[in-house]
Design a protein around this motif. Sequence first.
Motif, PDB file in Angstrom:
ATOM      1  N   ASP A  80       0.800  -1.227   0.000  1.00  0.00           N
ATOM      2  CA  ASP A  80       0.000   0.000   0.000  1.00  0.00           C
ATOM      3  C   ASP A  80       0.833   1.277   0.000  1.00  0.00           C
ATOM      4  O   ASP A  80       0.381   2.319   0.443  1.00  0.00           O
ATOM      5  CB  ASP A  80      -0.958  -0.001   1.187  1.00  0.00           C
ATOM      6  N   GLY A  81       2.051   1.199  -0.491  1.00  0.00           N
ATOM      7  CA  GLY A  81       2.881   2.402  -0.541  1.00  0.00           C
ATOM      8  C   GLY A  81       4.346   2.059  -0.714  1.00  0.00           C
ATOM      9  O   GLY A  81       4.712   0.917  -0.942  1.00  0.00           O
ATOM     10  N   SER A  82       5.157   3.066  -0.585  1.00  0.00           N
ATOM     11  CA  SER A  82       6.593   2.920  -0.760  1.00  0.00           C
ATOM     12  C   SER A  82       7.306   3.011   0.587  1.00  0.00           C
ATOM     13  O   SER A  82       6.952   3.840   1.431  1.00  0.00           O
ATOM     14  CB  SER A  82       7.086   4.038  -1.681  1.00  0.00           C
ATOM     15  N   GLY A  83       8.319   2.202   0.772  1.00  0.00           N
ATOM     16  CA  GLY A  83       9.128   2.285   1.983  1.00  0.00           C
ATOM     17  C   GLY A  83       9.811   3.636   2.104  1.00  0.00           C
ATOM     18  O   GLY A  83      10.019   4.146   3.206  1.00  0.00           O
ATOM     19  N   LEU A  84      10.138   4.244   0.960  1.00  0.00           N
ATOM     20  CA  LEU A  84      10.745   5.576   0.983  1.00  0.00           C
ATOM     21  C   LEU A  84       9.757   6.611   1.496  1.00  0.00           C
ATOM     22  O   LEU A  84      10.139   7.533   2.219  1.00  0.00           O
ATOM     23  CB  LEU A  84      11.238   5.960  -0.413  1.00  0.00           C
ATOM     24  N   MET A 144      16.270  -1.134   4.782  1.00  0.00           N
ATOM     25  CA  MET A 144      16.827  -2.329   4.170  1.00  0.00           C
ATOM     26  C   MET A 144      16.152  -2.499   2.818  1.00  0.00           C
ATOM     27  O   MET A 144      14.929  -2.435   2.729  1.00  0.00           O
ATOM     28  CB  MET A 144      16.546  -3.535   5.063  1.00  0.00           C
ATOM     29  N   SER A 145      16.951  -2.691   1.774  1.00  0.00           N
ATOM     30  CA  SER A 145      16.374  -2.798   0.444  1.00  0.00           C
ATOM     31  C   SER A 145      17.216  -3.686  -0.460  1.00  0.00           C
ATOM     32  O   SER A 145      18.434  -3.690  -0.370  1.00  0.00           O
ATOM     33  CB  SER A 145      16.249  -1.416  -0.195  1.00  0.00           C
ATOM     34  N   ALA A 146      16.513  -4.390  -1.336  1.00  0.00           N
ATOM     35  CA  ALA A 146      17.189  -5.168  -2.365  1.00  0.00           C
ATOM     36  C   ALA A 146      17.174  -4.425  -3.687  1.00  0.00           C
ATOM     37  O   ALA A 146      17.878  -4.791  -4.621  1.00  0.00           O
ATOM     38  CB  ALA A 146      16.502  -6.518  -2.535  1.00  0.00           C
ATOM     39  N   HIS A 147      16.344  -3.393  -3.779  1.00  0.00           N
ATOM     40  CA  HIS A 147      16.125  -2.723  -5.054  1.00  0.00           C
ATOM     41  C   HIS A 147      16.618  -1.286  -5.107  1.00  0.00           C
ATOM     42  O   HIS A 147      16.462  -0.625  -6.111  1.00  0.00           O
ATOM     43  CB  HIS A 147      14.635  -2.751  -5.398  1.00  0.00           C
ATOM     44  N   ALA A 148      17.174  -0.794  -4.036  1.00  0.00           N
ATOM     45  CA  ALA A 148      17.632   0.600  -4.004  1.00  0.00           C
ATOM     46  C   ALA A 148      19.039   0.663  -3.437  1.00  0.00           C
ATOM     47  O   ALA A 148      19.503  -0.264  -2.775  1.00  0.00           O
ATOM     48  CB  ALA A 148      16.690   1.448  -3.160  1.00  0.00           C
TER      49      ALA A 148
END
Length: 63
Positions: free
Chosen positions: A4-8, A25-29
């Motif tokens: 439902d949204g972005s971690g950022l 924590m991110s795998a994509h950023a």
Amino acid sequence: MLPDGSGLDVCEQLSSVETTPILVMSAHATLKDIETKCRPNNFIQKPFDIENLLRQIKSHIAN
């Protein structure tokens, strides 16, 4: 990749009102990508080392 949204977006909202340390924590950023929206206290790229994660958490709890 939250449903439902972005971690950022969550990081940005928390950093504007909370004094609690924020660990992203991110795998994509990358940290550079994240710093354009918010300023986390720390960043861990996935896949991650569990010992490093625990050290980061403990360092913020101790403060």
